[in-house]
Design a protein around this motif. Structure first.
Motif, PDB file in Angstrom:
ATOM      1  N   VAL A 189       4.271 -20.674 -17.743  1.00  0.00           N
ATOM      2  CA  VAL A 189       4.085 -20.124 -16.406  1.00  0.00           C
ATOM      3  C   VAL A 189       4.840 -18.811 -16.330  1.00  0.00           C
ATOM      4  CG1 VAL A 189       4.404 -20.513 -13.925  1.00  0.00           C
ATOM      5  CG2 VAL A 189       3.925 -22.449 -15.443  1.00  0.00           C
ATOM      6  N   THR A 190       4.138 -17.742 -15.975  1.00  0.00           N
ATOM      7  CA  THR A 190       4.796 -16.432 -15.883  1.00  0.00           C
ATOM      8  C   THR A 190       4.626 -15.856 -14.488  1.00  0.00           C
ATOM      9  OG1 THR A 190       2.830 -15.210 -16.608  1.00  0.00           O
ATOM     10  CG2 THR A 190       4.364 -15.947 -18.314  1.00  0.00           C
ATOM     11  N   SER A 191       5.566 -15.005 -14.122  1.00  0.00           N
ATOM     12  CA  SER A 191       5.495 -14.344 -12.823  1.00  0.00           C
ATOM     13  C   SER A 191       6.124 -12.962 -12.934  1.00  0.00           C
ATOM     14  CB  SER A 191       6.237 -15.182 -11.764  1.00  0.00           C
ATOM     15  OG  SER A 191       6.097 -14.593 -10.493  1.00  0.00           O
ATOM     16  N   VAL A 192       5.548 -12.025 -12.202  1.00  0.00           N
ATOM     17  CA  VAL A 192       6.071 -10.654 -12.209  1.00  0.00           C
ATOM     18  C   VAL A 192       5.949 -10.078 -10.811  1.00  0.00           C
ATOM     19  CG1 VAL A 192       3.841  -9.731 -12.954  1.00  0.00           C
ATOM     20  CG2 VAL A 192       5.906  -8.404 -13.356  1.00  0.00           C
ATOM     21  N   ASP A 193       6.960  -9.317 -10.424  1.00  0.00           N
ATOM     22  CA  ASP A 193       7.014  -8.793  -9.058  1.00  0.00           C
ATOM     23  C   ASP A 193       7.105  -7.268  -9.100  1.00  0.00           C
ATOM     24  OD1 ASP A 193       7.727  -9.835  -6.079  1.00  0.00           O
ATOM     25  OD2 ASP A 193       8.795  -7.963  -6.498  1.00  0.00           O
ATOM     26  N   PRO A 194       6.438  -6.565  -8.184  1.00  0.00           N
ATOM     27  CA  PRO A 194       6.493  -5.098  -8.186  1.00  0.00           C
ATOM     28  C   PRO A 194       7.887  -4.530  -7.996  1.00  0.00           C
ATOM     29  CG  PRO A 194       4.991  -5.913  -6.460  1.00  0.00           C
ATOM     30  CD  PRO A 194       5.561  -7.097  -7.149  1.00  0.00           C
ATOM     31  N   ASP A 195       8.807  -5.329  -7.479  1.00  0.00           N
ATOM     32  CA  ASP A 195      10.164  -4.832  -7.284  1.00  0.00           C
ATOM     33  C   ASP A 195      10.998  -4.855  -8.559  1.00  0.00           C
ATOM     34  OD1 ASP A 195       9.730  -4.222  -4.673  1.00  0.00           O
ATOM     35  OD2 ASP A 195      10.571  -6.079  -3.886  1.00  0.00           O
ATOM     36  N   GLY A 196      10.409  -5.323  -9.694  1.00  0.00           N
ATOM     37  CA  GLY A 196      11.098  -5.158 -10.966  1.00  0.00           C
ATOM     38  C   GLY A 196      11.734  -6.404 -11.544  1.00  0.00           C
ATOM     39  N   GLN A 197      11.174  -7.576 -11.276  1.00  0.00           N
ATOM     40  CA  GLN A 197      11.687  -8.775 -11.924  1.00  0.00           C
ATOM     41  C   GLN A 197      10.522  -9.614 -12.452  1.00  0.00           C
ATOM     42  OE1 GLN A 197      12.705  -7.956  -8.814  1.00  0.00           O
ATOM     43  NE2 GLN A 197      12.029  -9.499  -7.351  1.00  0.00           N
TER      44      GLN A 197
ATOM     45  N   ALA B 207      11.036   0.339 -14.098  1.00  0.00           N
ATOM     46  CA  ALA B 207       9.869   1.162 -13.760  1.00  0.00           C
ATOM     47  C   ALA B 207       8.616   0.336 -13.981  1.00  0.00           C
ATOM     48  CB  ALA B 207       9.834   2.424 -14.628  1.00  0.00           C
ATOM     49  N   PRO B 208       7.567   0.536 -13.183  1.00  0.00           N
ATOM     50  CA  PRO B 208       6.353  -0.287 -13.308  1.00  0.00           C
ATOM     51  C   PRO B 208       5.770  -0.315 -14.712  1.00  0.00           C
ATOM     52  CG  PRO B 208       6.262   1.036 -11.304  1.00  0.00           C
ATOM     53  CD  PRO B 208       7.467   1.504 -12.061  1.00  0.00           C
ATOM     54  N   GLU B 209       5.821   0.836 -15.404  1.00  0.00           N
ATOM     55  CA  GLU B 209       5.214   0.877 -16.730  1.00  0.00           C
ATOM     56  C   GLU B 209       5.985   0.046 -17.760  1.00  0.00           C
ATOM     57  OE1 GLU B 209       7.447   4.759 -15.940  1.00  0.00           O
ATOM     58  OE2 GLU B 209       6.044   3.457 -14.887  1.00  0.00           O
TER      59      GLU B 209
ATOM     60  N   THR C 117       0.813  -1.217   0.000  1.00  0.00           N
ATOM     61  CA  THR C 117       0.000   0.000   0.000  1.00  0.00           C
ATOM     62  C   THR C 117       0.845   1.265   0.000  1.00  0.00           C
ATOM     63  OG1 THR C 117      -0.130  -0.074   2.415  1.00  0.00           O
ATOM     64  CG2 THR C 117      -1.901  -1.140   1.182  1.00  0.00           C
ATOM     65  N   GLY C 118       2.108   1.145   0.398  1.00  0.00           N
ATOM     66  CA  GLY C 118       2.957   2.326   0.421  1.00  0.00           C
ATOM     67  C   GLY C 118       3.857   2.467  -0.780  1.00  0.00           C
ATOM     68  N   SER C 119       3.807   1.498  -1.709  1.00  0.00           N
ATOM     69  CA  SER C 119       4.695   1.567  -2.874  1.00  0.00           C
ATOM     70  C   SER C 119       4.062   2.393  -3.981  1.00  0.00           C
ATOM     71  CB  SER C 119       4.972   0.152  -3.385  1.00  0.00           C
ATOM     72  OG  SER C 119       3.804  -0.390  -3.961  1.00  0.00           O
ATOM     73  N   PRO C 120       4.870   2.937  -4.888  1.00  0.00           N
ATOM     74  CA  PRO C 120       4.320   3.725  -5.997  1.00  0.00           C
ATOM     75  C   PRO C 120       3.386   2.928  -6.885  1.00  0.00           C
ATOM     76  CG  PRO C 120       6.694   4.071  -5.768  1.00  0.00           C
ATOM     77  CD  PRO C 120       6.333   2.944  -4.859  1.00  0.00           C
ATOM     78  N   SER C 121       3.608   1.597  -6.975  1.00  0.00           N
ATOM     79  CA  SER C 121       2.771   0.790  -7.856  1.00  0.00           C
ATOM     80  C   SER C 121       1.377   0.570  -7.290  1.00  0.00           C
ATOM     81  CB  SER C 121       3.433  -0.565  -8.102  1.00  0.00           C
ATOM     82  OG  SER C 121       3.590  -1.271  -6.885  1.00  0.00           O
ATOM     83  N   ARG C 122       1.193   0.764  -5.964  1.00  0.00           N
ATOM     84  CA  ARG C 122      -0.112   0.613  -5.331  1.00  0.00           C
ATOM     85  C   ARG C 122      -0.750  -0.727  -5.667  1.00  0.00           C
ATOM     86  NH1 ARG C 122      -0.548   4.082  -1.113  1.00  0.00           N
ATOM     87  NH2 ARG C 122       0.305   6.101  -1.697  1.00  0.00           N
ATOM     88  N   GLN C 123       0.015  -1.779  -5.506  1.00  0.00           N
ATOM     89  CA  GLN C 123      -0.525  -3.104  -5.760  1.00  0.00           C
ATOM     90  C   GLN C 123      -1.487  -3.510  -4.647  1.00  0.00           C
ATOM     91  OE1 GLN C 123       0.018  -3.837  -9.130  1.00  0.00           O
ATOM     92  NE2 GLN C 123      -0.126  -5.864  -8.224  1.00  0.00           N
TER      93      GLN C 123
END
Length: 370
Positions: free
Chosen positions: A351-359, A262-264, A215-221
């Motif tokens: 199978v795919t995976s993505v993380d808000p920290d950029g990987q 960057a998230p985008e 909730t505190g990250s810029p991505s607001r996941q």
């Protein structure tokens, strides 16, 4: 290259020849497969005095009592994450049969993923140090629980696995990274078989950490609800699996991991990882029989979905979304995705995976015998 006279497959092909899981459905591969197959949601509100932190629901393993499962000896100071890993490894070794820990322990390694280790153990130990009369007035027996490789190391000691032992941490794609690391160990000849996967425990402390981080990250996941568990796979060569009478469940055909700044940029990173993994596997997008995305929701999940939609175009393979059933299992999420892929029948699975920290990562499995 020598090939099997029966199937034409390369005996050096790396295959998953066994797996097990401790999941919110309960203990064992069959329990997990049955729950996923019935599309049964096990994210529930607290039925006891458990503190779920900022959440109202969680995907917790029901009635998990480490002393009832492993006995009292050696479990007094064992944290929940370690107990889950030791239990899951035991179930896998028991079902896999010969040629492993009991027969050839030096040939069997372990690669285990985790988010932080046991968050509860780290915070409890730190709290005791701050609240005691002296900073060193702590229980030294609990210190091993504060290091990240506790679960992997204890699992190997408990089950006498004497091959390479590694801990991997890489956010949501951790389970895919662990599988890839295990494959590298085998291809470089460091061992003959590897138990690989990931573990994550639910605790009030982890719940608050995840909530604040999301909730505190810029991505607001979206944060939670959280899940927990461990999924482990036996990875070895096709020839070794055949020699010990194990049925190959899937072959590892391709993998790719990409970072983004960057998230985008997540959409392009997911698309590139999936494209390159399929290319390595020599699988066309229209031949993929099943997609198992990370289903992370929010802006990141939308970018993952958009990347896969762009890759597959008019071809719409079925998508298996696991998070809504068991919760966000953190570092164990991708391992549960792989387990779900094994239960889905024959054909190439992405199978795919993505993380808000950029990987981000992508793995292609060909389920069924090579």
């Amino acid at each position: 290259m020598s090939v099997s006279p029966v199937t034409g497959a390369d005996p050096d092909t790396l295959v998953v020849s066994g797996w097990s899981a401790a999941s919110p459905y309960g203990l064992g591969a069959e329990t997990f497969a049955a729950g996923v197959g019935r599309d049964r949601c096990v994210v529930r509100g607290a039925e006891d005095a458990a503190d779920l932190g900022p959440y109202e629901r969680a995907g917790r393993i029901p009635d998990f009592d480490v002393r009832a499962i492993l006995g009292r000896k050696g479990t007094r100071a064992m944290d929940r994450a370690t107990a889950l890993a030791v239990t899951t490894a035991g179930m896998l070794l028991e079902s896999a049969g010969s040629g492993l820990a009991g027969d050839d322990p030096e040939a069997v390694g372990m690669v285990l993923g985790t988010g932080h280790g046991s968050v509860q153990s780290i915070m409890d130990f730190t709290r005791d140090s701050l609240r005691g009369d002296k900073p060193f007035h702590v229980d030294p027996a609990l210190f091993p629980n504060t290091v990240m490789n506790r679960a992997a190391g204890q699992s190997a000691i408990w089950h006498t696995l004497r091959g390479p032992n590694t801990t991997v941490a890489g956010g949501a794609p951790t389970g895919l990274l662990a599988l890839n690391y295990a494959a590298r160990l085998l291809r470089q000849g460091h061992c003959e078989a590897v138990l690989c996967g990931a573990v994550e425990e639910f605790s009030t402390e982890r719940a608050w950490l995840e909530y604040r981080a999301r909730t505190g990250s810029p991505s607001r996941q979206p944060a939670g609800p959280l899940g927990e568990g461990c999924a482990l796979f036996l990875l070895e060569s096709l020839g070794r699996a055949d020699a010990h009478g194990r049925t190959p469940l899937a072959s590892l055909s391709g993998s790719r991991f990409i970072a983004f700044t960057a998230p985008e940029r997540a959409r392009d990173a997911v698309a590139r990882a999936a494209t390159e993994a399929l290319k390595e596997a020599d699988v066309r997008p229209e031949d993929v029989a099943l997609l198992v995305p990370s289903d992370s929701g929010g802006p990141l999940g939308a970018r993952e979905d958009a990347a896969l939609a762009g890759l597959f175009g008019e071809h719409r393979p079925p998508r298996l979304r696991l998070r809504r059933l068991v919760g966000d299992c953190g570092a164990a999420s991708a391992s549960f995705q792989l387990a779900a892929a094994l239960t889905a029948g024959d054909g190439p699975v992405l199978v795919t995976s993505v993380d808000p920290d950029g990987q981000t990562g992508a793995v292609v499995l060909r389920t069924g015998r090579p």
